[in-house]
Design a protein around this motif. Structure first.
Motif: not given
Length: 213
Positions: A158-159, A165-166, A171-172
Motif C-alpha cells: 500500500f502506497s 478500505v480495500n 489484509t483482514d
C-alpha cells in the motif's frame, strides 16, 4: 487309545447289539467293529453340529455383546474339542478327522466375519462448559492453519494512493486464511507499505503513535 479298549467282552456285545449289529465271535473283532461304528457315529453327530452352526451363522446379525453371538461362537469351540479327542485307527479316519476339523475352523471364521463391531462413543476428557459458545468464531488460535509470514503473502504493498478500505479488507481476509493475528500485521507492517505510506508508518512507529494494528 482305541475307543473301546476299556470295555469287556460282554460290554462290547451289548454296544454292538444296541446298534443292531450281531457281535463277532472274538473280543478283538468286537472291539474293531465297535470302534468303526463309534467313529461313524461321532462323524455323523459332528457333521450335524456343523450344519446347525452354518445355519445359525447365515441368519446371524449382531455384535459380539449379544447373547446369540456368545451361543454361536461357543458351538465351534465345543465341536473342535470333540474332534481333537477323536481317536483314529487308520489313514482314512485320520483324513475324515482333518476334514471335519477344517470345516469347524471355517465355521469359526464365518462367525467372526458376521460380527458387527460395536462402536464406542468418544470419551470427552474436558467437557465444554455451558458458557462456551457452540459455534465459536473462527480464529487463528482455534484452527490448525499453518502460519504464513506477512512478507511471504505476495500482495501489492500500500502506497497511500490506493483505496485504504480495500487494502484493509484484503489484509483482514488473508490474516485469517494464513494463520496470522493483528499482532503479526502490526509487527510486519513495514512489509505492507511503500513510498509515502511507508514513510508515514515508519515515523509514527518510531514516535510510538500506534500501539496495535
Amino acid at each position: 487309545m482305541p475307543r473301546s479298549n476299556h470295555l469287556k467282552s460282554t460290554e462290547l456285545s451289548y454296544e454292538l447289539a444296541s446298534r443292531n449289529v450281531d457281535p463277532p465271535a472274538t473280543v478283538d473283532e468286537k472291539r474293531k467293529l465297535l470302534n468303526i461304528l463309534m467313529f461313524k457315529d461321532n462323524v455323523k453327530e459332528l457333521k450335524e453340529s456343523i450344519a446347525d452352526i452354518t445355519t445359525l451363522v447365515f441368519t446371524f446379525q449382531g455384535n459380539s455383546n449379544s447373547d446369540e453371538y456368545k451361543r454361536i461362537s461357543s458351538s465351534p469351540t465345543h465341536v473342535s474339542q470333540r474332534v481333537q479327542h477323536m481317536s483314529t485307527e487308520d489313514d482314512t479316519e485320520k483324513k475324515t478327522k482333518q476334514d471335519i476339523l477344517r470345516q469347524v475352523l471355517l465355521s469359526e471364521a464365518d462367525v467372526d466375519e458376521k460380527v458387527i463391531v460395536p462402536t464406542t462413543p468418544p470419551v470427552i476428557t474436558n467437557p465444554v462448559s455451558q458458557s462456551t459458545p457452540l459455534h465459536p468464531s473462527l480464529s487463528p488460535q482455534s484452527t490448525s492453519v499453518k502460519k504464513v509470514p506477512v512478507y511471504k503473502w505476495g500482495i501489492k504493498t500500500f502506497s497511500g494512493r490506493e483505496s485504504l478500505v480495500n487494502f484493509l479488507e484484503l489484509t483482514d481476509s488473508l490474516k485469517s486464511s494464513r494463520g496470522c493475528t493483528d499482532a503479526d500485521l502490526f509487527e510486519s507492517a513495514g512489509d505492507l507499505f511503500e513510498h509515502e505510506a511507508w514513510t508515514f508508518w515508519q515515523n509514527s512507529h518510531i514516535n510510538r503513535r500506534f500501539n496495535d494494528w
